[in-house]
Design a protein around this motif. Structure first.
Motif, PDB file in Angstrom:
ATOM      1  N   TRP A 579      30.958  38.278  55.412  1.00 52.33           N
ATOM      2  CA  TRP A 579      29.433  37.812  55.056  1.00 52.33           C
ATOM      3  C   TRP A 579      28.490  38.410  55.833  1.00 52.33           C
ATOM      4  CZ3 TRP A 579      27.003  34.294  58.470  1.00 52.33           C
ATOM      5  CH2 TRP A 579      25.806  33.842  57.941  1.00 52.33           C
ATOM      6  N   ILE A 580      27.315  38.590  55.505  1.00 56.60           N
ATOM      7  CA  ILE A 580      26.456  39.360  56.209  1.00 56.60           C
ATOM      8  C   ILE A 580      25.040  38.581  55.966  1.00 56.60           C
ATOM      9  CG2 ILE A 580      24.991  41.422  56.891  1.00 56.60           C
ATOM     10  CD1 ILE A 580      27.669  42.736  55.479  1.00 56.60           C
ATOM     11  N   HIS A 581      24.386  38.366  56.842  1.00 56.11           N
ATOM     12  CA  HIS A 581      22.864  37.663  56.968  1.00 56.11           C
ATOM     13  C   HIS A 581      22.182  38.700  57.552  1.00 56.11           C
ATOM     14  CE1 HIS A 581      19.737  34.884  56.787  1.00 56.11           C
ATOM     15  NE2 HIS A 581      19.556  34.992  57.948  1.00 56.11           N
ATOM     16  N   ASP A 582      21.234  39.289  57.050  1.00 54.30           N
ATOM     17  CA  ASP A 582      20.469  40.291  57.708  1.00 54.30           C
ATOM     18  C   ASP A 582      18.771  40.172  57.161  1.00 54.30           C
ATOM     19  OD1 ASP A 582      19.341  42.475  58.749  1.00 54.30           O
ATOM     20  OD2 ASP A 582      20.786  43.983  57.815  1.00 54.30           O
ATOM     21  N   THR A 583      18.179  40.036  58.305  1.00 51.90           N
ATOM     22  CA  THR A 583      16.743  40.011  58.046  1.00 51.90           C
ATOM     23  C   THR A 583      15.874  40.716  58.820  1.00 51.90           C
ATOM     24  OG1 THR A 583      16.194  38.017  59.767  1.00 51.90           O
ATOM     25  CG2 THR A 583      16.913  37.166  57.468  1.00 51.90           C
ATOM     26  N   ARG A 584      16.612  42.012  59.555  1.00 52.68           N
ATOM     27  CA  ARG A 584      16.066  42.919  60.343  1.00 52.68           C
ATOM     28  C   ARG A 584      15.053  43.743  59.443  1.00 52.68           C
ATOM     29  NH1 ARG A 584      21.013  45.731  62.766  1.00 52.68           N
ATOM     30  NH2 ARG A 584      21.546  45.750  60.442  1.00 52.68           N
ATOM     31  N   LEU A 599      30.130  37.682  59.653  1.00 51.65           N
ATOM     32  CA  LEU A 599      31.365  36.907  60.021  1.00 51.65           C
ATOM     33  C   LEU A 599      32.593  37.852  59.114  1.00 51.65           C
ATOM     34  CD1 LEU A 599      33.151  34.538  61.117  1.00 51.65           C
ATOM     35  CD2 LEU A 599      32.210  33.262  58.875  1.00 51.65           C
ATOM     36  N   SER A 600      33.548  38.321  59.772  1.00 52.85           N
ATOM     37  CA  SER A 600      34.360  39.297  58.672  1.00 52.85           C
ATOM     38  C   SER A 600      35.745  38.890  59.249  1.00 52.85           C
ATOM     39  CB  SER A 600      34.094  40.704  59.351  1.00 52.85           C
ATOM     40  OG  SER A 600      34.426  40.778  60.565  1.00 52.85           O
ATOM     41  N   ASN A 616      36.280  38.228  63.253  1.00 56.73           N
ATOM     42  CA  ASN A 616      34.966  38.779  64.087  1.00 56.73           C
ATOM     43  C   ASN A 616      33.524  38.160  63.712  1.00 56.73           C
ATOM     44  OD1 ASN A 616      36.341  41.150  65.748  1.00 56.73           O
ATOM     45  ND2 ASN A 616      36.601  41.594  63.510  1.00 56.73           N
ATOM     46  N   TYR A 617      32.971  37.684  64.749  1.00 55.18           N
ATOM     47  CA  TYR A 617      31.692  37.182  64.587  1.00 55.18           C
ATOM     48  C   TYR A 617      30.495  37.837  65.570  1.00 55.18           C
ATOM     49  CZ  TYR A 617      27.566  34.205  64.266  1.00 55.18           C
ATOM     50  OH  TYR A 617      26.497  33.534  64.049  1.00 55.18           O
ATOM     51  N   VAL A 637      32.240  37.951  69.197  1.00 50.22           N
ATOM     52  CA  VAL A 637      33.183  37.425  69.430  1.00 50.22           C
ATOM     53  C   VAL A 637      34.306  37.832  68.568  1.00 50.22           C
ATOM     54  CG1 VAL A 637      34.629  35.253  69.778  1.00 50.22           C
ATOM     55  CG2 VAL A 637      32.053  35.300  70.438  1.00 50.22           C
ATOM     56  N   GLY A 638      35.538  38.125  69.138  1.00 57.15           N
ATOM     57  CA  GLY A 638      36.479  38.613  68.046  1.00 57.15           C
ATOM     58  C   GLY A 638      37.834  38.183  68.512  1.00 57.15           C
TER      59      GLY A 638
END
Length: 773
Positions: A579-584, A599-600, A616-617, A637-638
């Motif tokens: 899951w990817i949240h990207d506002t860059r 989060l993968s 992984n986060y 963190v993994g």
């Protein structure tokens, strides 16, 4: 001698008589010189460089015209205004009018000497803009103005002792050369800045806000102790804003005086100001046609009743209302705050008038400059639609999405009104395409992998479709990699993406500072990406890889034990989800605003030779602190482990830390547990973080491919039998630079470990050239 009144009267009469007689004599002489006649021919005499045709173009008369005294004065006036002649006279020969002229000399050459602070090219350009250049007609009065302009330029550099000497040398053919000798003198330094009238805020606090200063260790670089009028005006506005943002609504700057010592070496600045009293906001009203709910607009406000008055907060509040109203299609709304000051109670009541105007619609969206990229590739990134009402939010998001494609060097948007309408605009998007195809072969070097050779063929925008194809080969002391991939960002119109990849890789772990073993691996994968919302995506993938391990007589017990339990060849079928949240605002390394969260999960399917999973986060937060300064905070963190018949996470899947990608200042991959040979093995738990301040690049206005930063890194990895222990976290601080060069990403860092322990491998300077990051 006594002069009576009667004598004075007789003397006055005598003088008046002589004056009138002289005027009559002059008038009769002019009349005799220029009796009225009809011009049968005009002859020009005295020309050297200027053509006869040029003079005739300026003459206000022609053959056949009637000539008299009035016309003669007009002819001379017109020719003098051309600035081509320094003397003009008229004569008559029968019915032929003779115009005798003496040309001004032409400037053949302009040279400078003694100019060190300003380049000759810049001086020549400034003179040319003033109309004083080689080939132009020489005008001494203009030369004096040019000298004053050169002086002014030196004054802006705090060189008030500058002296200019201009030498004009006559040359043949009515030409001259000009040499301007410049004695620059020394730079005048600010010796003292005096603030008068500040009662509540100290001198130190106010002086800290100013660009100008009396000097510091870095003045040789910042030039802060060199006076210039634009800097002082900017500082005065800074002081005004500083007070107005802290409630001093009646603050004024009464005067600013600048004095230079007679030797032109020191500058004294005195600023007189009146602070006034602090005012608080007693009430805030929103009036007019609000378009959206009052409560929703109030949520946008950064200034509220009870707060100290702040011009900055009030400006931000009006901008927020304008932005929110603009989302509803009111592109030309007027937001006017009106303060009502209560001098008795020292309060200010604010009334914000909202006039949305007419709702504006987008008639057409036009693209320009996309000679290769198809219109549909651009349109599918837009969030502003044709025919819909104009939304500032959707327009800005559309611009960001186009920039993130990385197909263009520049993207610009304009919204001109449609002629003869009040409620329609066109959205014109102009782009400058960059080369999306790349064939590259080169050499690189990293401290971990040593010399490497890389070659690749990449097309990020195949035939303008937005699809990407890449074939790459990399060879170094650590890895040999063959990789082919194909990516389609829009398999469906809804944005379902698909990525296919095949690879072959050999690895010598010892060369990467890890335990002694090598591996050969090949595999393939298929991944799909699904957009859930504008900023959230899911990715799902299936993969297969075959791995074969090779040991040496020096391999550690951990390696031999794993092979004894699981063999040395493995077929693994993998499932990945993220899951990817990207506002860059940019998707590259050089983003400077927004949030990225990922989060993968990576796991092998039951039935594979090895059963394990990794979670992984990652969280990255980019926040602009000020112009050209950005705060970046990142945590990673993994955790991984085995399941089923595989007891632990395979050691070749371990997390590592240390080096340019994790904790700089420590040698690559060397933090964490060691094997039986005391070489780094990695671990199944990784905790890494980074605090970074991105800095402006010196001497450049805008550097789109370079990043300079100061950082604090921390982190470590932990083995399967170890608990997380904060005392084992390693810290480092330093400076970093990244350059997206044509040969690849160049990365440099200088870091100082802050809590290194015995056995840690330190590497303060780290760099990589020509490798993927």
């Amino acid at each position: 001698m006594i002069i009576t009144i009667s004598t004075l009267k007789r003397l006055t009469s005598y003088l008046l008589f002589n004056l009138l007689f002289s005027l009559l004599l002059l008038w009769s002489t002019l009349g005799l010189a220029f009796d009225s006649f009809t011009i049968k021919d005009i002859r020009i005499e005295g020309l050297e460089r200027i053509s006869t045709g040029t003079v005739f173009n300026y003459l206000p008369i022609k053959v056949g015209d009637y000539f008299n005294e009035v016309v003669s004065g007009n002819v001379i006036s017109v020719l003098f205004k051309t600035s081509l002649f320094k003397d003009i006279s008229l004569a008559r020969e029968g019915d032929i009018l003779i115009v005798r002229v003496e040309e001004r000399p032409a400037i053949s050459k302009i040279t400078f000497s003694g100019n060190k602070s300003i380049d000759t090219e810049d001086l020549t350009k400034a003179l040319k803009e003033a109309g004083f250049a080689e080939g132009q007609v020489f005008n001494r009065s203009l030369l004096e103005k040019v000298e004053m302009e050169i002086q002014r330029q030196y004054f802006t550099l705090s060189k008030y002792a500058v002296q200019l000497t201009s030498v004009v040398t006559p040359l043949e053919r009515n030409r001259i050369s000009i040499h301007i000798e410049i004695s620059e003198g020394v730079e005048a330094r600010i010796d003292q800045i005096t603030l008068v009238g500040n009662q509540t805020i100290s001198d130190d606090d106010l002086l800290d806000q100013m660009q100008l200063s009396t000097g510091s260790w870095f003045s040789w670089f910042t030039k802060a102790d060199q006076y210039s009028k634009p800097k002082l005006e900017a500082d005065l506005e800074t002081l005004r804003s500083y007070y107005l943002d802290r409630g001093y609504i009646n603050f004024t700057i009464d005067s600013a005086q600048v004095a230079v010592t007679p030797d032109k070496k020191k500058v004294y600045i005195t600023i007189n100001l009146t602070e006034g009293d602090k005012y608080t906001v007693s009430d805030l009203k929103l009036v007019g046609n609000l378009v959206v709910k009052d409560t929703e607009l109030r949520d946008q406000l950064t200034i509220k009743p009870g707060d100290l008055f702040s011009r900055k907060a009030l400006s931000a509040s009006t901008e927020a209302i304008l932005e929110r109203v603009g989302e509803e299609g009111y592109a030309y709304a007027n937001i006017n705050p009106v303060p009502n000051i209560d001098e008795t109670n020292k309060t200010v009541a604010l009334t914000i008038f909202v006039d949305p105007g007419k709702r504006v619609y987008v008639r057409r969206i036009n693209f320009k400059g996309n000679t290769k990229t198809r219109d549909e590739v651009l349109r599918r990134e837009l969030r502003q639609m044709e025919g819909g009402w104009f939304s500032t939010k959707n327009t800005k998001r559309s611009l960001t999405r186009l920039e993130r494609l990385n197909y263009f060097d520049e993207v610009k948007m304009e919204t001109p009104r449609v002629p003869n309408t009040e409620d329609q605009v066109d959205l014109n998007i102009s782009v400058i395409e960059k080369a999306s195809g790349e064939i590259m072969a080169g050499l690189g070097y990293t401290q971990t992998e040593g010399m490497l050779f890389n070659a690749s063929i990449t097309q990020d925008n195949v035939l303008g479709s937005g699809n990407r194809i890449s074939a790459a080969f990399n060879n170094s002391q650590v890895n040999t990699l063959y990789d082919f991939s194909y990516f389609n960002p829009y398999t469906t119109i809804n944005g379902l993406s698909r990525n296919f990849r095949v690879f072959y890789r050999t690895t010598d772990a010892e060369e990467a500072n890890l335990s002694r073993y090598s591996s050969d691996a090949y595999g393939t994968s298929l991944n799909y990406g699904l957009p859930i919302t504008e900023f959230n995506h899911f990715r799902l993938g299936l993969g297969y890889d075959h791995t074969q391990l090779e040991t040496t007589i020096y391999s550690a017990n951990e390696v031999h034990d794993f092979i004894d339990q699981n063999g040395n060849e493995y077929d693994t079928y993998n499932f990945t989800a993220s899951w990817i949240h990207d506002t860059r605002n940019r998707s590259t390394l050089l983003a400077d605003k927004g949030v990225l969260q990922t989060l993968s999960l990576e796991t092998s399917f039951p039935g594979s030779d090895l059963n394990y999973y990794k979670v992984n986060y990652r969280h990255q937060w980019l926040y602009p602190l000020a112009k050209d300064y950005t705060l970046s905070m990142e945590g990673n963190v993994g955790y991984g482990d085995g399941y089923g018949d595989t007891k632990n996470l395979p050691f070749f899947e371990n997390y590592t830390a240390g080096g340019a990608r994790t904790v700089r200042g420590f040698k690559d991959n060397t933090l964490g547990p060691l094997d039986s040979n005391h070489r780094p093995l990695g671990g199944n738990l990784k905790v890494v973080g980074n605090l970074e301040i991105i800095l402006p690049i010196p001497f450049t206005e805008k550097a789109s491919s370079v990043r300079l930063s100061t950082f604090l890194d921390f982190g470590n990895v932990y083995g399967i039998e170890e608990d997380f222990d904060t005392s084992e976290i390693r810290y480092s601080a330093g400076l970093s630079a990244i350059w997206l060069a044509p040969i690849g990403i160049l990365s440099f860092s200088l870091a100082k470990p802050l809590n290194a322990k015995d056995g840690d491998q330190i590497q303060m300077f780290q760099f990589s050239i020509g490798t993927n990051f």
